[in-house]
Design a protein around this motif. Structure first.
Motif, PDB file in Angstrom:
ATOM      1  N   ALA A  69       0.833  -1.206   0.000  1.00 42.06           N
ATOM      2  CA  ALA A  69       0.000   0.000   0.000  1.00 42.06           C
ATOM      3  C   ALA A  69       0.869   1.258   0.000  1.00 42.06           C
ATOM      4  O   ALA A  69       0.570   2.230  -0.707  1.00 42.06           O
ATOM      5  CB  ALA A  69      -0.936   0.001   1.206  1.00 42.06           C
ATOM      6  N   ASN A  70       1.961   1.242   0.753  1.00 37.94           N
ATOM      7  CA  ASN A  70       2.867   2.392   0.779  1.00 37.94           C
ATOM      8  C   ASN A  70       3.554   2.598  -0.574  1.00 37.94           C
ATOM      9  O   ASN A  70       3.697   3.733  -1.034  1.00 37.94           O
ATOM     10  CB  ASN A  70       3.908   2.241   1.879  1.00 37.94           C
ATOM     11  CG  ASN A  70       3.319   2.403   3.263  1.00 37.94           C
ATOM     12  OD1 ASN A  70       2.258   2.997   3.427  1.00 37.94           O
ATOM     13  ND2 ASN A  70       3.983   1.846   4.252  1.00 37.94           N
ATOM     14  N   ARG A  71       3.987   1.490  -1.188  1.00 32.09           N
ATOM     15  CA  ARG A  71       4.610   1.605  -2.517  1.00 32.09           C
ATOM     16  C   ARG A  71       3.605   2.136  -3.536  1.00 32.09           C
ATOM     17  O   ARG A  71       3.936   2.972  -4.379  1.00 32.09           O
ATOM     18  CB  ARG A  71       5.150   0.246  -2.977  1.00 32.09           C
ATOM     19  CG  ARG A  71       6.465  -0.141  -2.336  1.00 32.09           C
ATOM     20  CD  ARG A  71       7.100  -1.336  -3.017  1.00 32.09           C
ATOM     21  NE  ARG A  71       6.213  -2.484  -3.111  1.00 32.09           N
ATOM     22  CZ  ARG A  71       6.114  -3.444  -2.187  1.00 32.09           C
ATOM     23  NH1 ARG A  71       6.859  -3.395  -1.100  1.00 32.09           N
ATOM     24  NH2 ARG A  71       5.291  -4.457  -2.351  1.00 32.09           N
ATOM     25  N   ALA A  87      -8.330  11.248 -15.291  1.00 26.85           N
ATOM     26  CA  ALA A  87      -9.510  11.084 -14.425  1.00 26.85           C
ATOM     27  C   ALA A  87      -9.562   9.698 -13.782  1.00 26.85           C
ATOM     28  O   ALA A  87     -10.612   9.085 -13.651  1.00 26.85           O
ATOM     29  CB  ALA A  87     -10.788  11.369 -15.200  1.00 26.85           C
ATOM     30  N   MET A  88      -8.389   9.227 -13.361  1.00 27.23           N
ATOM     31  CA  MET A  88      -8.297   7.898 -12.738  1.00 27.23           C
ATOM     32  C   MET A  88      -8.246   7.981 -11.210  1.00 27.23           C
ATOM     33  O   MET A  88      -8.071   6.968 -10.549  1.00 27.23           O
ATOM     34  CB  MET A  88      -7.044   7.179 -13.249  1.00 27.23           C
ATOM     35  CG  MET A  88      -7.112   6.832 -14.718  1.00 27.23           C
ATOM     36  SD  MET A  88      -5.580   6.129 -15.332  1.00 27.23           S
ATOM     37  CE  MET A  88      -5.237   4.845 -14.192  1.00 27.23           C
ATOM     38  N   ARG A  89      -8.413   9.160 -10.665  1.00 25.50           N
ATOM     39  CA  ARG A  89      -8.308   9.342  -9.212  1.00 25.50           C
ATOM     40  C   ARG A  89      -9.261   8.435  -8.437  1.00 25.50           C
ATOM     41  O   ARG A  89      -8.818   7.758  -7.499  1.00 25.50           O
ATOM     42  CB  ARG A  89      -8.537  10.808  -8.866  1.00 25.50           C
ATOM     43  CG  ARG A  89      -8.334  11.115  -7.413  1.00 25.50           C
ATOM     44  CD  ARG A  89      -8.511  12.610  -7.136  1.00 25.50           C
ATOM     45  NE  ARG A  89      -8.566  12.856  -5.730  1.00 25.50           N
ATOM     46  CZ  ARG A  89      -9.679  12.840  -4.999  1.00 25.50           C
ATOM     47  NH1 ARG A  89     -10.830  12.600  -5.566  1.00 25.50           N
ATOM     48  NH2 ARG A  89      -9.635  13.067  -3.712  1.00 25.50           N
ATOM     49  N   PRO A  90     -10.557   8.370  -8.772  1.00 23.16           N
ATOM     50  CA  PRO A  90     -11.448   7.489  -7.997  1.00 23.16           C
ATOM     51  C   PRO A  90     -11.046   6.012  -8.081  1.00 23.16           C
ATOM     52  O   PRO A  90     -11.094   5.294  -7.077  1.00 23.16           O
ATOM     53  CB  PRO A  90     -12.824   7.718  -8.627  1.00 23.16           C
ATOM     54  CG  PRO A  90     -12.737   9.049  -9.288  1.00 23.16           C
ATOM     55  CD  PRO A  90     -11.320   9.183  -9.732  1.00 23.16           C
ATOM     56  N   ALA A  91     -10.635   5.562  -9.255  1.00 27.37           N
ATOM     57  CA  ALA A  91     -10.239   4.160  -9.405  1.00 27.37           C
ATOM     58  C   ALA A  91      -8.967   3.852  -8.616  1.00 27.37           C
ATOM     59  O   ALA A  91      -8.859   2.798  -7.974  1.00 27.37           O
ATOM     60  CB  ALA A  91     -10.033   3.834 -10.890  1.00 27.37           C
ATOM     61  N   MET A  92      -8.004   4.775  -8.651  1.00 21.04           N
ATOM     62  CA  MET A  92      -6.755   4.570  -7.916  1.00 21.04           C
ATOM     63  C   MET A  92      -6.986   4.637  -6.404  1.00 21.04           C
ATOM     64  O   MET A  92      -6.395   3.874  -5.650  1.00 21.04           O
ATOM     65  CB  MET A  92      -5.707   5.608  -8.333  1.00 21.04           C
ATOM     66  CG  MET A  92      -5.200   5.452  -9.747  1.00 21.04           C
ATOM     67  SD  MET A  92      -4.365   3.872 -10.005  1.00 21.04           S
ATOM     68  CE  MET A  92      -5.500   3.080 -11.119  1.00 21.04           C
ATOM     69  N   LEU A  93      -7.865   5.535  -6.002  1.00 19.70           N
ATOM     70  CA  LEU A  93      -8.200   5.630  -4.581  1.00 19.70           C
ATOM     71  C   LEU A  93      -8.876   4.346  -4.107  1.00 19.70           C
ATOM     72  O   LEU A  93      -8.568   3.831  -3.024  1.00 19.70           O
ATOM     73  CB  LEU A  93      -9.099   6.839  -4.314  1.00 19.70           C
ATOM     74  CG  LEU A  93      -9.499   7.073  -2.863  1.00 19.70           C
ATOM     75  CD1 LEU A  93      -8.272   7.331  -1.994  1.00 19.70           C
ATOM     76  CD2 LEU A  93     -10.484   8.215  -2.756  1.00 19.70           C
ATOM     77  N   GLU A  94      -9.760   3.822  -4.924  1.00 22.20           N
ATOM     78  CA  GLU A  94     -10.437   2.574  -4.583  1.00 22.20           C
ATOM     79  C   GLU A  94      -9.440   1.416  -4.500  1.00 22.20           C
ATOM     80  O   GLU A  94      -9.512   0.579  -3.594  1.00 22.20           O
ATOM     81  CB  GLU A  94     -11.505   2.279  -5.634  1.00 22.20           C
ATOM     82  CG  GLU A  94     -12.366   1.075  -5.318  1.00 22.20           C
ATOM     83  CD  GLU A  94     -13.452   0.890  -6.368  1.00 22.20           C
ATOM     84  OE1 GLU A  94     -13.660  -0.266  -6.760  1.00 22.20           O
ATOM     85  OE2 GLU A  94     -14.067   1.889  -6.775  1.00 22.20           O
TER      86      GLU A  94
END
Length: 180
Positions: A69-71, A87-94
């Motif tokens: 998770a840290n990496r 616009a990949m922020r929500p997918a990456m956050l998930e």
């Protein structure tokens, strides 16, 4: 390692070599009390080894998941502009949340096991001290020792077994330092 070196468990590990001295001193008061104390110490050491055996893998998996998770978050920070632009922020956050949740679940499972062993060791040590007082009272009634020796043996048992119990209760810190 920094957390481990400043924790109480390090002092407990340093106190463990003195435990046999306390248990040996109990033999001076009466051999039966000494054997009871030694048997209790063996049980606590076996519980500590069993705890280490059963939680080592769980702690390692939790450590690996946390590192993953840290990496992943470091990679997201490096490529933040690209993630934002696409616009990949929500997918990456998930995705990061899923990895982090897995790590936390593994860590909680390892801590639950350590908690069970810690609770057992504390209850067993209190039972053992009560048993030491009961056996001491029997020996006092038989005029085989004095009441002061009975109390001293109980205190020495507590002082001898406390580092083992403290080490067991903080075993996850020992494992994290060993893995880290």
């Amino acid at each position: 390692m920094r957390v481990f070196s400043s924790s109480q468990v390090l002092l407990s590990l340093l106190d463990i070599p003195r435990a046999p001295l306390f248990l040996g001193a109990i033999f001076v008061f009466h051999p039966l009390l000494g054997w009871l104390g030694l048997a209790g110490a063996v049980v606590l050491i076996l519980v500590t080894l069993l705890n280490q055996f059963l939680t080592r893998r769980r702690e390692g998996v939790a450590q690996e998941q946390s590192a993953m998770a840290n990496r992943f978050s470091a990679e997201l920070l490096r490529g933040g502009d690209y993630v934002w632009a696409q616009a990949m922020r929500p997918a990456m956050l998930e995705r990061w949340t899923a990895i982090q949740d897995t790590a936390l679940a593994q860590k909680m499972a390892a801590n639950d096991w350590t908690g069970v062993f810690s609770a057992f060791s504390k209850a067993f040590r209190l039972l053992l001290q009560s048993g030491m007082l009961a056996l001491g009272a029997l020996l006092v009634l038989r005029n085989e020792m004095t009441a002061g020796a009975m109390i001293a043996a109980s205190i020495m048992l507590g002082r001898g077994l406390a580092p083992i119990e403290q080490t067991l209760s903080q075993w996850s810190a020992v494992q994290r330092a060993h893995l880290g």
